[in-house]
Design an enzyme around this catalytic site. Structure first.
Site, PDB file in Angstrom:
ATOM      1  N   PRO A   9       1.730   1.270 -11.103  1.00  0.00           N
ATOM      2  CA  PRO A   9       2.065   2.691 -11.229  1.00  0.00           C
ATOM      3  C   PRO A   9       2.727   3.293  -9.995  1.00  0.00           C
ATOM      4  CG  PRO A   9      -0.296   2.386 -10.933  1.00  0.00           C
ATOM      5  CD  PRO A   9       0.283   1.024 -11.164  1.00  0.00           C
ATOM      6  N   ASN A  10       3.646   4.191 -10.281  1.00  0.00           N
ATOM      7  CA  ASN A  10       4.361   5.005  -9.281  1.00  0.00           C
ATOM      8  C   ASN A  10       5.425   4.244  -8.495  1.00  0.00           C
ATOM      9  OD1 ASN A  10       2.882   7.485  -9.824  1.00  0.00           O
ATOM     10  ND2 ASN A  10       1.130   6.432  -8.911  1.00  0.00           N
ATOM     11  N   ARG A  17       9.468   8.772  -3.407  1.00  0.00           N
ATOM     12  CA  ARG A  17       8.030   8.894  -3.218  1.00  0.00           C
ATOM     13  C   ARG A  17       7.663   8.614  -1.759  1.00  0.00           C
ATOM     14  NH1 ARG A  17       3.895   4.114  -4.909  1.00  0.00           N
ATOM     15  NH2 ARG A  17       1.992   5.244  -4.417  1.00  0.00           N
ATOM     16  N   TYR A  22       6.937   4.609   2.265  1.00  0.00           N
ATOM     17  CA  TYR A  22       7.438   3.548   1.395  1.00  0.00           C
ATOM     18  C   TYR A  22       8.928   3.260   1.562  1.00  0.00           C
ATOM     19  CZ  TYR A  22       2.894   3.945  -0.902  1.00  0.00           C
ATOM     20  OH  TYR A  22       1.555   3.944  -1.149  1.00  0.00           O
ATOM     21  N   ASN A  73       2.825  -6.511  -7.468  1.00  0.00           N
ATOM     22  CA  ASN A  73       2.416  -5.339  -6.698  1.00  0.00           C
ATOM     23  C   ASN A  73       1.652  -4.448  -7.670  1.00  0.00           C
ATOM     24  OD1 ASN A  73       1.947  -3.041  -5.267  1.00  0.00           O
ATOM     25  ND2 ASN A  73       4.015  -2.870  -4.420  1.00  0.00           N
ATOM     26  N   ALA A  76      -1.867   1.111  -7.034  1.00  0.00           N
ATOM     27  CA  ALA A  76      -3.240   1.609  -6.903  1.00  0.00           C
ATOM     28  C   ALA A  76      -4.235   0.823  -7.764  1.00  0.00           C
ATOM     29  CB  ALA A  76      -3.294   3.092  -7.257  1.00  0.00           C
ATOM     30  N   GLU A  97      -0.021 -11.551  -4.373  1.00  0.00           N
ATOM     31  CA  GLU A  97      -0.184 -10.093  -4.389  1.00  0.00           C
ATOM     32  C   GLU A  97       0.637  -9.505  -3.245  1.00  0.00           C
ATOM     33  OE1 GLU A  97      -4.274  -8.812  -4.153  1.00  0.00           O
ATOM     34  OE2 GLU A  97      -3.717  -6.692  -3.972  1.00  0.00           O
ATOM     35  N   HIS A  99       2.015  -5.906  -1.299  1.00  0.00           N
ATOM     36  CA  HIS A  99       2.016  -4.456  -1.077  1.00  0.00           C
ATOM     37  C   HIS A  99       3.086  -4.148  -0.035  1.00  0.00           C
ATOM     38  CE1 HIS A  99      -1.666  -3.711  -3.359  1.00  0.00           C
ATOM     39  NE2 HIS A  99      -2.062  -4.884  -2.888  1.00  0.00           N
ATOM     40  N   ARG A 106      -4.669   1.197   6.269  1.00  0.00           N
ATOM     41  CA  ARG A 106      -4.600   2.528   5.670  1.00  0.00           C
ATOM     42  C   ARG A 106      -6.007   3.078   5.379  1.00  0.00           C
ATOM     43  NH1 ARG A 106      -0.103   2.921   1.132  1.00  0.00           N
ATOM     44  NH2 ARG A 106      -0.835   5.084   1.311  1.00  0.00           N
TER      45      ARG A 106
END
Ligand code: DQA
Length: 145
Positions: A9-10, A17, A22, A73, A76, A97, A99, A106
């Site tokens: 998502p996003n 964003r 990012y 990715n 969230a 995976e 990111h 973070r």
């Protein structure tokens, strides 16, 4: 060899964003970069982005029997989704995976993922390059058997 790249998502809003976090590259920019890398590696690439947890679970289930591996990715959902974890446990398809940001530096709730221990590797903090590094590492590993 066939590899799927799954985006959660996003990530469709990359470029607009939180650019300080990012970056300015869009998901289409990243897709073009990853497709170029896949062509160099002689890999057939499937590209998915969805904002919906169930659709992501469907995409993972769909890997079974038709995809050699995946670069994921989960955004969230990587921090929260036991359904996504269960889907990877069910299909047993190797995945890396990725990111964009270094989630380990973070907020506390982003420092753990429910997928990391199932992944071949976790790449966090390399920005878009994490996708191509992840693809190359995944393919190298699969070819090495
Ligand atoms: C992300 C990190 C996640 O914490 C966040 O929810 C995202 C993007 C990354 O690529 O850095 O949506 O997966």
């Amino acid at each position: 060899m066939r590899v799927a790249v799954l985006n959660g998502p996003n990530l469709n809003l990359l470029g607009v964003r939180e650019p300080a976090l990012y970056g300015h590259e869009t998901l289409a920019d990243i897709e073009a970069m990853v497709r170029a890398e896949a062509a160099l590696l002689d890999v057939e690439l499937e590209w998915v982005q969805t904002n919906h947890e169930g659709a992501l679970v469907d995409a993972v289930q769909g890997l079974r029997g038709r995809t050699d591996g995946a670069v994921v990715n989960p955004a969230a959902y990587g921090h929260t989704s036991l359904a996504l974890r269960d889907a990877f446990l069910a299909v047993q398809v190797p995945f890396v995976e990725v990111h964009l940001t270094n989630i380990f530096g973070r907020e506390a709730e982003r420092r753990q993922t429910v997928l990391a221990d199932l992944a071949v590797a976790v790449i966090a903090g390399l920005g878009a390059r994490g996708y191509t590094v992840g693809l190359r590492a995944l393919v190298d590993g699969l070819r090495a058997g």
